[in-house]
Write a protein that holds these residues in place. Structure first.
Motif, short mmCIF file in Angstrom:
data_model
loop_
_atom_site.label_atom_id
_atom_site.label_comp_id
_atom_site.label_asym_id
_atom_site.label_seq_id
_atom_site.Cartn_x
_atom_site.Cartn_y
_atom_site.Cartn_z
N UNK A 12 -3.97 4.81 -7.85
CA UNK A 12 -2.79 5.58 -7.51
C UNK A 12 -1.94 5.83 -8.72
N UNK A 13 -0.85 6.59 -8.50
CA UNK A 13 0.08 6.86 -9.60
C UNK A 13 1.44 7.21 -9.04
N UNK A 14 2.46 6.93 -9.88
CA UNK A 14 3.82 7.25 -9.49
C UNK A 14 4.27 6.48 -8.27
N UNK A 15 5.41 6.88 -7.72
CA UNK A 15 5.92 6.29 -6.50
C UNK A 15 6.18 4.80 -6.64
N UNK A 16 6.41 4.11 -5.53
CA UNK A 16 6.57 2.66 -5.60
C UNK A 16 5.27 2.00 -6.05
N UNK A 17 5.39 0.88 -6.73
CA UNK A 17 4.20 0.15 -7.20
C UNK A 17 4.25 -1.27 -6.66
N UNK A 18 3.10 -1.75 -6.20
CA UNK A 18 3.01 -3.08 -5.62
C UNK A 18 1.90 -3.85 -6.32
N UNK A 19 2.16 -5.11 -6.66
CA UNK A 19 1.17 -5.97 -7.28
C UNK A 19 0.67 -7.02 -6.30
N UNK A 20 -0.64 -7.21 -6.26
CA UNK A 20 -1.27 -8.23 -5.42
C UNK A 20 -2.01 -9.19 -6.32
#
Length: 378
Positions: A59-67
């Protein structure tokens, strides 16, 4: 959400990892396996942070989430007798990091198949969680600078919780952690004439007993802390008063004030007791991990995802164990989550030579990751 073939694959990955455990910062085979699978599924893969860490992006841009999943094993001789037991003497996946890795890989395959819209997903496969602070090293190497995350989450299997249960507190989850070594030196001598030597053994015994009482006498009952003496090394013969002793152990706490008190009082105690026995004391006190403190909003989201899955979400007290995911939460809002993993019958705990990750929860943890991404990215 996952068909039986995909779940069977995840079990194969998990048991392969269990069979080939690698200690902190030595996870070369593990990280190569992870990177290869993720690349095949279309993730953008970066290797090398923390030496053996793997970060994958979609994905790109927008909110980013780390797992985040931890990937290292422990220096334990396995005693399970499993047909997929460790092939490396003195090394074992006794904390379930093999399962954490397989869960995130199963979720990664599903996320890649569906695609990522409206934001960015980062998968963080972290080395050296056990004692060596791999999270801190990855951050120092530029983890969140090169791969920014608006939020970050981690899961740990929890044998004290039944499958189908999940916990994520709004604040403290795990305690801060320090290790200490107290060295004692004095004059040795004949055991028949103790008055001609210093009381090295007496000092070691008194320090060990008193150190473990420090939290009860120096901290408020509302401010938890634990000091555990885990080693005393001294002496070499029945009839010799030794001239040296070494005491080792750990301290754990939640508040910064409690951490300061334990360090100061332990140092004062060691020096004072040693002096009373005619000895000299030196203390090496190393603060390893900070407390693992969840952000309320992110913990709330994790609980809601669990409820949406039909999981029981109890309100549990924090644990005095420690976790280096704390370093990530000090940098970015997020939550650390316990996923019920108890077995029927005999249920060995974490860090036991008889422990084995409960494969039945692999699809539960993977589904949680997928649903969390969907909720976080809208």
């Amino acid at each position: 959400m996952f068909d039986s073939d995909h779940i069977a694959l995840a079990v194969e990955w998990r048991r392969d990892l269990h069979r080939h455990p690698e200690l902190g910062f030595q996870e070369t085979r593990t990280s190569a396996m992870i990177a290869g699978l993720l690349s095949d599924w279309g993730w953008q893969v970066h290797r090398g942070l923390g030496g053996t860490g793997v970060v994958a992006t979609m994905g790109q841009g927008g909110p980013s989430i780390g797992l985040r999943a931890d990937i290292d094993a422990l220096p334990i001789e396995e005693a399970t007798g499993l047909d997929y037991a460790s092939v490396h003497a003195g090394k074992m996946h006794a904390c379930g990091h093999d399962g954490h890795t397989a869960m995130l890989l199963l979720a990664a395959r599903h996320i890649a198949a569906e695609g990522v819209r409206n934001g960015t997903v980062r998968l963080i496969f972290q080395p050296a969680e056990e004692n060596d602070g791999g999270a801190r090293v990855m951050i120092e190497d530029g983890l969140f600078r090169e791969f920014p995350c608006d939020t970050v989450y981690g899961i740990h299997n929890w044998p004290g919780l039944a499958p189908g249960r999940l916990a994520a507190r709004d604040a403290e989850m795990m305690a801060a952690f320090a290790v200490f070594e107290i060295g004692l030196e004095g004059k040795g001598g004949h055991a028949a004439m103790p008055e001609q030597s210093d009381g090295v053994v007496a000092a070691a015994a008194r320090i060990a007993a008193a150190a473990q009482e420090l939290p009860a006498r120096r901290l408020s009952p509302l401010d938890p802390g634990v000091v555990s003496v885990t080693q005393i090394h001294t002496g070499s013969a029945w009839n010799v008063c030794p001239d040296q002793a070494t005491i080792r152990g750990t301290a754990r706490w939640f508040s910064a004030a409690a951490g300061d008190i334990l360090e100061t009082r332990l140092t004062d105690l060691a020096r004072g007791v040693a002096a009373s026995q005619g000895c000299r004391a030196t203390i090496d006190y190393q603060r390893r991990y900070p407390a693992t403190i969840n952000s309320a909003a992110e913990a709330g989201l994790a609980r809601q995802v669990g409820r949406d899955m039909g999981l029981d979400v109890p309100d549990l007290p924090p644990s005095m164990a420690s976790e280096d995911f704390a370093f990530m939460l000090n940098e970015t809002p997020g939550a650390y989550i316990w996923l019920g993993a108890a077995r029927d019958g005999e249920n060995p705990g974490l860090h036991s030579a008889h422990f084995d990750f409960n494969d039945a929860i692999l699809p539960v943890g993977a589904e949680f990751w997928v649903r969390l991404v969907q909720r976080a990215l809208g």
